[in-house]
Write a protein that holds these residues in place. Sequence first.
Motif, PDB file in Angstrom:
ATOM      1  N   MET A 123      11.081  -5.360   2.745  1.00 18.74           N
ATOM      2  CA  MET A 123      11.429  -4.165   1.976  1.00 18.74           C
ATOM      3  C   MET A 123      12.679  -4.406   1.138  1.00 18.74           C
ATOM      4  N   ILE A 124      13.638  -5.135   1.679  1.00 14.01           N
ATOM      5  CA  ILE A 124      14.845  -5.466   0.914  1.00 14.01           C
ATOM      6  C   ILE A 124      14.494  -6.353  -0.277  1.00 14.01           C
ATOM      7  N   VAL A 125      13.581  -7.302  -0.076  1.00 19.03           N
ATOM      8  CA  VAL A 125      13.114  -8.135  -1.189  1.00 19.03           C
ATOM      9  C   VAL A 125      12.419  -7.268  -2.237  1.00 19.03           C
ATOM     10  N   GLY A 126      11.653  -6.270  -1.793  1.00 22.57           N
ATOM     11  CA  GLY A 126      11.013  -5.345  -2.728  1.00 22.57           C
ATOM     12  C   GLY A 126      12.030  -4.574  -3.570  1.00 22.57           C
ATOM     13  N   ILE A 127      13.148  -4.192  -2.971  1.00 19.49           N
ATOM     14  CA  ILE A 127      14.210  -3.501  -3.724  1.00 19.49           C
ATOM     15  C   ILE A 127      14.810  -4.449  -4.759  1.00 19.49           C
ATOM     16  N   PHE A 128      15.052  -5.711  -4.372  1.00 16.51           N
ATOM     17  CA  PHE A 128      15.592  -6.677  -5.334  1.00 16.51           C
ATOM     18  C   PHE A 128      14.628  -6.901  -6.494  1.00 16.51           C
ATOM     19  N   ILE A 129      13.340  -6.992  -6.191  1.00 17.13           N
ATOM     20  CA  ILE A 129      12.357  -7.157  -7.262  1.00 17.13           C
ATOM     21  C   ILE A 129      12.363  -5.951  -8.182  1.00 17.13           C
ATOM     22  N   TYR A 130      12.457  -4.758  -7.615  1.00 17.07           N
ATOM     23  CA  TYR A 130      12.497  -3.537  -8.420  1.00 17.07           C
ATOM     24  C   TYR A 130      13.705  -3.542  -9.357  1.00 17.07           C
ATOM     25  N   ARG A 131      14.841  -3.975  -8.854  1.00 12.40           N
ATOM     26  CA  ARG A 131      16.060  -3.995  -9.676  1.00 12.40           C
ATOM     27  C   ARG A 131      15.981  -5.012 -10.795  1.00 12.40           C
ATOM     28  N   ARG A 132      15.169  -6.062 -10.600  1.00  6.69           N
ATOM     29  CA  ARG A 132      15.026  -7.102 -11.631  1.00  6.69           C
ATOM     30  C   ARG A 132      14.048  -6.688 -12.734  1.00  6.69           C
TER      31      ARG A 132
ATOM     32  N   LEU B  36       6.447  -1.253  -4.309  1.00 10.22           N
ATOM     33  CA  LEU B  36       7.120  -2.502  -3.952  1.00 10.22           C
ATOM     34  C   LEU B  36       7.658  -2.469  -2.522  1.00 10.22           C
ATOM     35  N   LEU B  37       8.141  -1.316  -2.074  1.00  7.09           N
ATOM     36  CA  LEU B  37       8.619  -1.200  -0.698  1.00  7.09           C
ATOM     37  C   LEU B  37       7.477  -1.372   0.297  1.00  7.09           C
ATOM     38  N   ILE B  38       6.350  -0.737   0.030  1.00  6.74           N
ATOM     39  CA  ILE B  38       5.197  -0.851   0.926  1.00  6.74           C
ATOM     40  C   ILE B  38       4.654  -2.271   0.926  1.00  6.74           C
ATOM     41  N   ALA B  39       4.541  -2.873  -0.270  1.00 11.60           N
ATOM     42  CA  ALA B  39       4.043  -4.254  -0.353  1.00 11.60           C
ATOM     43  C   ALA B  39       4.993  -5.211   0.350  1.00 11.60           C
ATOM     44  N   GLY B  40       6.296  -5.015   0.179  1.00 11.01           N
ATOM     45  CA  GLY B  40       7.269  -5.873   0.856  1.00 11.01           C
ATOM     46  C   GLY B  40       7.189  -5.745   2.365  1.00 11.01           C
ATOM     47  N   ALA B  41       7.005  -4.522   2.857  1.00 10.06           N
ATOM     48  CA  ALA B  41       6.896  -4.312   4.299  1.00 10.06           C
ATOM     49  C   ALA B  41       5.630  -4.966   4.855  1.00 10.06           C
ATOM     50  N   ILE B  42       4.523  -4.866   4.132  1.00 12.14           N
ATOM     51  CA  ILE B  42       3.265  -5.459   4.597  1.00 12.14           C
ATOM     52  C   ILE B  42       3.353  -6.982   4.594  1.00 12.14           C
ATOM     53  N   VAL B  43       3.820  -7.560   3.491  1.00 14.93           N
ATOM     54  CA  VAL B  43       3.913  -9.018   3.408  1.00 14.93           C
ATOM     55  C   VAL B  43       4.930  -9.547   4.420  1.00 14.93           C
ATOM     56  N   GLY B  44       6.067  -8.860   4.549  1.00 10.14           N
ATOM     57  CA  GLY B  44       7.067  -9.280   5.517  1.00 10.14           C
ATOM     58  C   GLY B  44       6.543  -9.213   6.935  1.00 10.14           C
ATOM     59  N   SER B  45       5.810  -8.178   7.271  1.00  2.00           N
ATOM     60  CA  SER B  45       5.244  -8.055   8.616  1.00  2.00           C
ATOM     61  C   SER B  45       4.211  -9.140   8.894  1.00  2.00           C
ATOM     62  N   LEU B  46       3.390  -9.455   7.904  1.00  2.00           N
ATOM     63  CA  LEU B  46       2.412 -10.530   8.077  1.00  2.00           C
ATOM     64  C   LEU B  46       3.104 -11.869   8.299  1.00  2.00           C
ATOM     65  N   ILE B  47       4.135 -12.140   7.520  1.00  2.00           N
ATOM     66  CA  ILE B  47       4.881 -13.387   7.691  1.00  2.00           C
ATOM     67  C   ILE B  47       5.580 -13.399   9.047  1.00  2.00           C
ATOM     68  N   GLY B  48       6.145 -12.265   9.433  1.00  3.22           N
ATOM     69  CA  GLY B  48       6.805 -12.180  10.736  1.00  3.22           C
ATOM     70  C   GLY B  48       5.856 -12.403  11.896  1.00  3.22           C
ATOM     71  N   GLU B  49       4.643 -11.849  11.813  1.00  2.00           N
ATOM     72  CA  GLU B  49       3.652 -12.066  12.869  1.00  2.00           C
ATOM     73  C   GLU B  49       3.223 -13.527  12.923  1.00  2.00           C
ATOM     74  N   ALA B  50       3.106 -14.166  11.763  1.00  2.00           N
ATOM     75  CA  ALA B  50       2.695 -15.569  11.733  1.00  2.00           C
ATOM     76  C   ALA B  50       3.792 -16.482  12.281  1.00  2.00           C
ATOM     77  N   LEU B  51       5.049 -16.139  12.032  1.00  2.00           N
ATOM     78  CA  LEU B  51       6.164 -16.987  12.470  1.00  2.00           C
ATOM     79  C   LEU B  51       6.733 -16.595  13.824  1.00  2.00           C
ATOM     80  N   SER B  52       6.198 -15.559  14.462  1.00  2.00           N
ATOM     81  CA  SER B  52       6.763 -15.100  15.732  1.00  2.00           C
ATOM     82  C   SER B  52       6.684 -16.135  16.862  1.00  2.00           C
ATOM     83  N   PRO B  53       5.679 -17.031  16.911  1.00  2.00           N
ATOM     84  CA  PRO B  53       5.731 -18.062  17.953  1.00  2.00           C
ATOM     85  C   PRO B  53       6.900 -19.043  17.755  1.00  2.00           C
ATOM     86  N   VAL B  54       7.294 -19.255  16.506  1.00  2.00           N
ATOM     87  CA  VAL B  54       8.386 -20.186  16.203  1.00  2.00           C
ATOM     88  C   VAL B  54       9.743 -19.498  16.319  1.00  2.00           C
ATOM     89  N   VAL B  55       9.830 -18.272  15.789  1.00  2.00           N
ATOM     90  CA  VAL B  55      11.076 -17.494  15.806  1.00  2.00           C
ATOM     91  C   VAL B  55      10.802 -16.224  16.611  1.00  2.00           C
TER      92      VAL B  55
END
Length: 85
Positions: free
Chosen positions: A75-84, A17-36
């Motif tokens: 990664m923080i979202v991955g930790i929350f998912i793990y706890r749920r 979950l940590l690795i998946a969260g980091a990958i998905v978060g990085s992809l979203i961050g790269e896509a939104l970097s022109p805006v933010v």
Amino acid sequence: MKSFRGGAGQAGMLIILLIAGAIVGSLIGEALSPVVPVLKYSKNVDLGPANFNLVSFSITLGLGIKLNLAGALGMIVGIFIYRRL
């Protein structure tokens, strides 16, 4: 009251979950970097190559991680998912 979660399977699930969260978060961050623009800043953490030269073969190991703000949030979202679970 929650019971203690033990075992290698649970630790493996957390790592996945940590690795998946980091990958998905990085992809979203790269896509939104022109805006933010703050999402495009990242930090490279490298563990240089370690060479193990044995008699019949040699092994070279190394690890490099590029972490940005969106990947850390993923990664923080991955930790929350793990706890749920």
